[in-house]
Design a protein around this motif. Structure first.
Motif, short mmCIF file in Angstrom:
data_model
loop_
_atom_site.label_atom_id
_atom_site.label_comp_id
_atom_site.label_asym_id
_atom_site.label_seq_id
_atom_site.Cartn_x
_atom_site.Cartn_y
_atom_site.Cartn_z
N LEU A 173 -25.86 -40.85 -29.77
CA LEU A 173 -25.28 -40.41 -31.04
C LEU A 173 -26.28 -39.58 -31.84
O LEU A 173 -25.95 -38.52 -32.37
CB LEU A 173 -24.82 -41.63 -31.84
CG LEU A 173 -24.06 -41.38 -33.14
CD1 LEU A 173 -23.10 -42.54 -33.41
CD2 LEU A 173 -25.02 -41.26 -34.34
N ALA A 187 -20.78 -37.10 -33.67
CA ALA A 187 -21.15 -38.51 -33.77
C ALA A 187 -19.93 -39.42 -33.68
O ALA A 187 -19.94 -40.42 -32.96
CB ALA A 187 -21.89 -38.77 -35.08
N GLN A 227 -19.48 -41.98 -30.30
CA GLN A 227 -20.02 -43.31 -30.57
C GLN A 227 -19.36 -44.40 -29.73
O GLN A 227 -19.98 -45.42 -29.40
CB GLN A 227 -19.90 -43.66 -32.06
CG GLN A 227 -18.49 -43.97 -32.53
CD GLN A 227 -18.49 -44.86 -33.75
OE1 GLN A 227 -19.43 -45.61 -33.99
NE2 GLN A 227 -17.43 -44.78 -34.54
N ALA A 264 -20.85 -43.56 -38.59
CA ALA A 264 -21.17 -42.54 -37.60
C ALA A 264 -21.01 -41.15 -38.19
O ALA A 264 -21.82 -40.25 -37.94
CB ALA A 264 -20.29 -42.71 -36.36
#
Length: 240
Positions: free
Chosen positions: A12, A94, A98, A122
């Protein structure tokens, strides 16, 4: 004691940072990997990226972004837009990766879920890392601007180096996330050092103290007036 970063978190962090360097290419790479079945379970409503339309849009963004990277004047005009674009790309990268699962490649089957990180976390983390990366590279490119034209410009070579690095690290993000994150951190440190060295050399070689004892500005040696307090200065170097 060594700090061990989970592979999912390293993936990430690395993907978000790459989005701050090349937004379109990072998203296109993730979408293509999903389309080829290398990764699955793209989250954050990002499934559209791996569709034909999504891949076409992202490929067009890659082309536009690369053309813009080769033009210093255009970069200055779209600076604010670039922050928004890469921040959004970092958030999307992200949130989509994730909870993704790496699969379909022998020796690389692994689950990359981060169940303890909420979707909004995230998004915020990805956007922040992408914006920070873009800001650092923008500062580095600014220090290199005007030093030459076309192939003689170090900025041109840096842009191509970044492009090749992003291509390589995109594969590492999927298959060796810890290695990708290590290279991202190393690149960030080297970029920060380069900016500080260039600024230090600029201050030492091309600037001097203002003639006014109350002014703390450091005008350039070509200046005839202090830009801060407007005190007249002796020109120490004529503009060529």
């Amino acid at each position: 004691m060594a700090v061990v970063i989970p592979e999912a978190l390293a993936r990430l962090l690395a993907a978000s940072s790459l989005a701050g360097t090349r937004a379109g290419l990072t998203l296109f790479g993730l979408a293509l990997a999903a389309r080829l079945g290398v990764i699955s379970g793209l989250g954050g409503g990002s499934e559209w990226m791996s569709s034909n339309v999504g891949l076409g849009i992202l490929l067009a963004l890659v082309v536009v972004e690369e053309l813009a990277e080769q033009d210093e004047d255009l970069q200055a005009l779209v600076d604010l837009f670039a922050y928004a674009l890469r921040g959004g790309a970092g958030a999307l990268a992200a949130s989509s990766i994730q909870a993704a699962t790496v699969e379909g490649v022998a020796g690389f089957e692994q689950v990359a879920a981060l169940p303890d990180l909420p979707d909004w976390g995230a998004v915020v983390l990805g956007a922040a890392l992408a914006v920070a990366t873009h800001h650092l590279r923008a500062q580095l490119h600014e220090q290199l601007s005007g030093l030459g034209d076309s192939l003689l410009s170090p900025r041109t070579w840096l842009a191509w180096l970044e492009l090749g690095g992003v291509l390589g690290l995109l594969a590492a993000v999927i298959f060796a996330p810890a290695l990708a994150l290590a290279f991202v951190v190393l690149a960030a440190v080297l970029g920060l050092v380069a900016v500080l060295v260039k600024r230090g050399a600029e201050d030492r070689l091309n600037r001097r103290d203002c003639a006014s004892p109350d002014c703390k500005a450091r005008p350039r040696v070509e200046a005839s007036v202090c830009p801060r307090c407007r005190t007249p200065l002796r020109v120490e170097r004529e503009l060529s």
